[in-house]
Scaffold this active site. Structure first.
Site, mmCIF file in Angstrom:
data_model
loop_
_atom_site.group_PDB
_atom_site.id
_atom_site.type_symbol
_atom_site.label_atom_id
_atom_site.label_comp_id
_atom_site.label_asym_id
_atom_site.label_seq_id
_atom_site.Cartn_x
_atom_site.Cartn_y
_atom_site.Cartn_z
ATOM 1 N N ASP A 143 4.340 -0.285 -50.558
ATOM 2 C CA ASP A 143 5.588 -0.344 -51.314
ATOM 3 C C ASP A 143 5.364 -1.012 -52.668
ATOM 4 O O ASP A 143 4.267 -0.930 -53.220
ATOM 5 C CB ASP A 143 6.637 -1.090 -50.455
ATOM 6 C CG ASP A 143 8.033 -0.539 -50.663
ATOM 7 O OD1 ASP A 143 8.529 -0.640 -51.792
ATOM 8 O OD2 ASP A 143 8.623 -0.009 -49.714
ATOM 9 N N HIS A 216 12.375 -3.496 -53.713
ATOM 10 C CA HIS A 216 12.246 -2.497 -52.649
ATOM 11 C C HIS A 216 11.226 -2.925 -51.593
ATOM 12 O O HIS A 216 11.471 -2.832 -50.389
ATOM 13 C CB HIS A 216 11.829 -1.169 -53.297
ATOM 14 C CG HIS A 216 11.917 0.028 -52.415
ATOM 15 N ND1 HIS A 216 10.912 0.387 -51.553
ATOM 16 C CD2 HIS A 216 12.880 0.958 -52.270
ATOM 17 C CE1 HIS A 216 11.262 1.496 -50.916
ATOM 18 N NE2 HIS A 216 12.454 1.865 -51.331
ATOM 19 N N SER A 546 14.205 5.125 -47.079
ATOM 20 C CA SER A 546 13.305 3.982 -47.302
ATOM 21 C C SER A 546 13.677 2.809 -46.419
ATOM 22 O O SER A 546 12.823 1.995 -46.078
ATOM 23 C CB SER A 546 13.417 3.496 -48.751
ATOM 24 O OG SER A 546 12.560 4.189 -49.593
#
Ligand SMILES: *[C@@H]1O[C@H](CO)[C@@H](O)[C@H](O)[C@H]1NC(C)=O
Ligand SMILES: *[C@@H]1O[C@H](CO)[C@@H](O)[C@H](O)[C@H]1NC(C)=O
Length: 771
Positions: A143, A216, A546
């Site tokens: 990520d 994220h 995600s």
């Protein structure tokens, strides 16, 4: 001047993150006629004069270019290397002996709906029995890196790092080796491919280290395996204890995604290291172009990971509700779609005519005065295209000043629309869904009073505005609401089957929570991720596959902890065959995009049920050889198989390799209809699928039953109807014959097959389609 440039860069970056890649691609092309290529080498044809494959790679490269340097060499994901070449050099290299393929760099994307919205938490307190072995499991997160100071990485109570762990805590911008601990056991970053495309990382704006400047990566890592943090919330929303799915498992972070995307050469290098380091689960909320398994570095890398016993969990993508929109479809990947939780964040609109509508919002600032405020539709206050989407600077200011503005969803980050309204002097915003988004509501931490509304309410409010000379509105906010029904429902954005690459394999595999999920956040940017958002939050609420992917990664880690001997396929099977397809209120699970019943093309086997998955009774196991035979069934050439499997594998020509016999826990049955008017051949078509079950429970006799919801057009016969298992890991096989009568092309229908011994239910979805 400096400020202007920074702003411009920011806009470019946002465009890239929103999948509008042309800007990024143009930029790349302007800077280089050269490109990065991944070179897959056939190790078995290395000439004898080389003793070392690195010398061989180097000599092959030097034969076409004096100046090219290797960005990475690969060992596990593939035999080969990546380098920057001109197209001509790449062509020349592809013709050299011993080269399997020369593939241009591919930019992958994170599967978040980005402009952060919030939610989460409810399901994270699943009732798992504590298992000591869970702390032996290491989840690798691919990520944007990690914010290591986050409380979710507190390692209190965890024993020493598992003995076999070979990973590292790499240092770089604002990141020292002491940032890792017994929870965050490793952190690496891979930027050679990114820098080859975009030039050196500007360390003022992006950390050249495992540090997460985006949020994220911290969100996905803490979702999968974060430690419990009491008193978590976003501005008081979704308050409670936040914990990852496998809160005892260890995390290792591989930063492969940067402000310009996630590059295949970096992803490949990350997977190479993760395999070497000793991760057990690989979580990748990343996807991209789906052309063929042997050209997709995620599929290639995942194959290698799987053959090392590592389960790879990936997001299905956010391209729903369009059919056939999913990515990460390889059968050795666990492909995860997204559903909602039973929690939302209500906000209300009261029109001048007295009608009231409800939507969602995470706005936490000063409320608006409790008096009617003039209301306008953005499309009526702008003559520019995109004006209805409230893009920055598209308004006639005098027409929005002191008003609440209705903005259509789409065409830009949601929270940025609110800012555009604010900058034009507006007081608030109503974010209106159109048919594409249906009734799906993603909550955002807006910077002005604003809320999201479903399509029906949005249409009604627009009608009111268009038919009333002086429309007015009041907006109010209702905090956090629990027990929302129906739930779960399939998120509109969640990418859908059928699987265009291999129609006989059903994808996605299952769904998990992915709408308005609360988890850890970076200290580098505010919750909306916008430049102008200077707020700092420990937790953020965002949506996307995600977010559902790391739920499954964490749950897979729990299963691995409980059953260390299970293969990745056995773990996936347990998660799938125990999944459920109804809402908590007993109704059939719905698709929020249509309001109608969802199907296996939307949710695969259904919604994950972690407690049931711990004790599935039977599993559909798959070995590496089974996967190789699957590639044979796809009629892949030996060179294509070699790219994926890194070894010579001769398909046994005496065998009839069939995808129908590949031991998947679900069934996708495409029937061909004779072309012609109305479609449909007259004679019934019959196809047979074979499956093998492995006993992972107690001895027992399992009986089969099949429920055909709406498919009287297919006759389903299972043979035998009873399977008796005496010993652990005993295997028994069965066949299913599907006989279809004529159906028009484009028809789909569904059924469900289950084996039960009275206590376990081993369920498989069946999806029929007529093409
Ligand atoms: C560096 O890390 C610290 C946390 O240790 C953080 O407070 C600071 O903002 C970071 N600096 C940058 C430039 O990211
Ligand atoms: C506002 O926009 C709507 C939809 O585009 C249109 O139907 C309506 O006529 C417009 N109203 C005014 C006053 O321009």
């Amino acid at each position: 001047m400096k400020i202007l440039i920074m702003k411009f860069l920011h806009v470019a970056v946002l465009l890239i993150l929103h999948g509008q890649s042309t800007e990024a691609e143009k930029k790349t092309q302007q800077h280089h006629s050269k490109k990065t290529y991944l070179i897959h080498m056939d190790k078995s044809s290395m000439p004898v004069m080389f003793t070392d494959n690195l010398h061989w790679y180097d000599s092959s490269l030097k034969s076409v270019s004096d100046s090219a340097e290797m960005l990475y060499t690969y060992k596990h994901v593939t035999h080969g290397f990546s380098t920057v070449l001109t197209p001509r050099e790449a062509d020349l290299l592809a013709k050299q002996p011993g080269i399997l393929s020369v593939v241009p760099e591919v930019r992958y994307e994170l599967h978040t709906t980005r402009t952060p919205q919030f939610l989460g938490l409810g399901k994270t307190n699943a009732h798992f029995p504590a298992s000591d072995k869970q702390s032996d499991v290491i989840i690798g997160i691919f990520d944007t890196g990690v914010w290591p100071e986050h409380k979710s990485f507190d390692d209190t109570g965890l024993g020493p790092v598992p003995a076999g762990w070979k990973g590292q805590c790499e240092t770089g911008t604002n990141f020292t080796a002491s940032k890792c601990n017994r929870k965050l056991v490793g952190a690496r970053f891979f930027s050679n491919g990114y820098e080859a495309a975009f030039g050196p990382i500007e360390e003022d704006s992006e950390s050249k280290s495992p540090r997460d400047d985006d949020g994220h990566g911290t969100h996905t890592a803490t979702t999968a395996g974060g430690s419990a943090v009491a008193g978590a919330s976003l501005f008081g929303f979704a308050s409670g204890t936040a914990r990852g799915m496998a809160s005892q498992a260890r995390l290792a972070v591989y930063k492969v995604c940067w402000q310009g995307g996630c590059f295949s050469s970096d992803i490949a290098a990350g997977i190479d290291k993760a395999i070497e380091d000793g991760v057990n689960i690989l979580s990748m909320s990343i996807g991209g172009g789906l052309t063929s398994y042997y050209r997709d570095i995620i599929a290639i890398g995942a194959f290698s990971a799987m053959s090392h016993g590592i389960l790879v969990s990936s997001s299905a993508g956010n391209a729903g509700p369009t059919p056939g929109s999913l990515s990460n479809a390889a059968p050795w990947i666990t492909t995860v779609g997204a559903g909602t939780l039973d929690r939302d964040f209500p906000a209300y609109v009261t029109l001048g005519n007295g009608y009231r509508y409800s939507g969602v919002s995470l706005y936490s600032g000063k409320p608006l005065p409790d008096s009617p405020i003039p209301l306008i539709y953005a499309g009526n206050a702008s003559s520019e295209s995109g004006g209805n989407h409230c893009q920055m600077g598209t308004f006639r200011r005098s027409e929005v000043a002191r008003k609440i503005v209705i903005c259509d969803r789409g065409g830009g980050p949601r929270a940025e629309k609110g800012l555009a309204v604010k900058y034009a002097g507006g007081l608030g915003m109503i974010l209106a869904n159109n048919a594409e988004y249906g009734e799906e509501l993603l909550a955002d931490s807006h910077l002005i009073p604003a809320l999201s509304l479903g399509q029906k309410s949005s249409d009604a409010i627009k009608n009111y505005v268009f038919s009333n000379p002086n429309p007015t509105v009041k907006i109010s906010f209702g905090g956090t609401r629990l027990g929302v029904q129906p739930s779960p429902v399939v998120a509109a954005f969640s990418s859908r089957g059928p699987n265009s690459l291999t129609p006989k394999i059903l994808k996605p595999d299952l769904i998990a929570p992915g709408v308005n999920i609360l988890a850890g956040w970076t200290g580098a940017v505010g919750p909306t991720g916008l430049d102008m958002d200077t707020r700092h939050v420990d937790f953020n609420i965002i949506s996307g596959t995600s977010m559902s992917c790391p739920h499954i990664s964490g749950l897979a880690a729990m299963l691995k902890g409980a059953h260390p001997e299970w293969s990745p396929a056995a773990i996936r099977s347990a998660l799938m065959t125990t999944a459920y397809r109804s809402c908590k209120d007993g109704e059939t699970m719905k698709d929020i995009a249509t309001g109608q019943a969802a199907s296996p093309f939307d949710y695969g086997a259904g919604h994950v049920d972690p407690v049931a998955a711990l004790n599935p009774g039977l599993v559909y196991d798959v070995t590496v050889d089974d996967y190789l035979n699957f590639l044979c069934a796809l009629k892949y050439t030996s060179a294509q198989i070699k790219i994926i499997a890194r070894r010579d594998f001769a398909c046994d020509s005496s065998k009839n390799h069939r995808v129908e016999d590949f031991n998947y826990p679900s069934f996708a049955v495409p029937f061909e209809t004779a072309s012609g008017i109305g479609g449909g051949s007259k004679a019934p078509i019959s196809v047979q699928y074979k499956r093998t079950l492995t006993n992972v429970g107690t001895p027992g006799t399992y009986k089969v039953s099949v429920v055909s919801s709406q498919s009287p057009s297919v006759k389903i016969v299972v043979e035998p109807q009873t399977l008796r298992f005496e010993r652990p890991y005993e295997k028994q096989s069965y066949t299913v014959t599907f006989t279809s009568t004529s159906m028009p092309s484009g028809t789909t229908s569904f059924a469900h097959l289950k084996w039960s011994d009275g206590s376990h239910i081993v369920g498989s979805p069946i999806a029929f389609s007529w093409t």
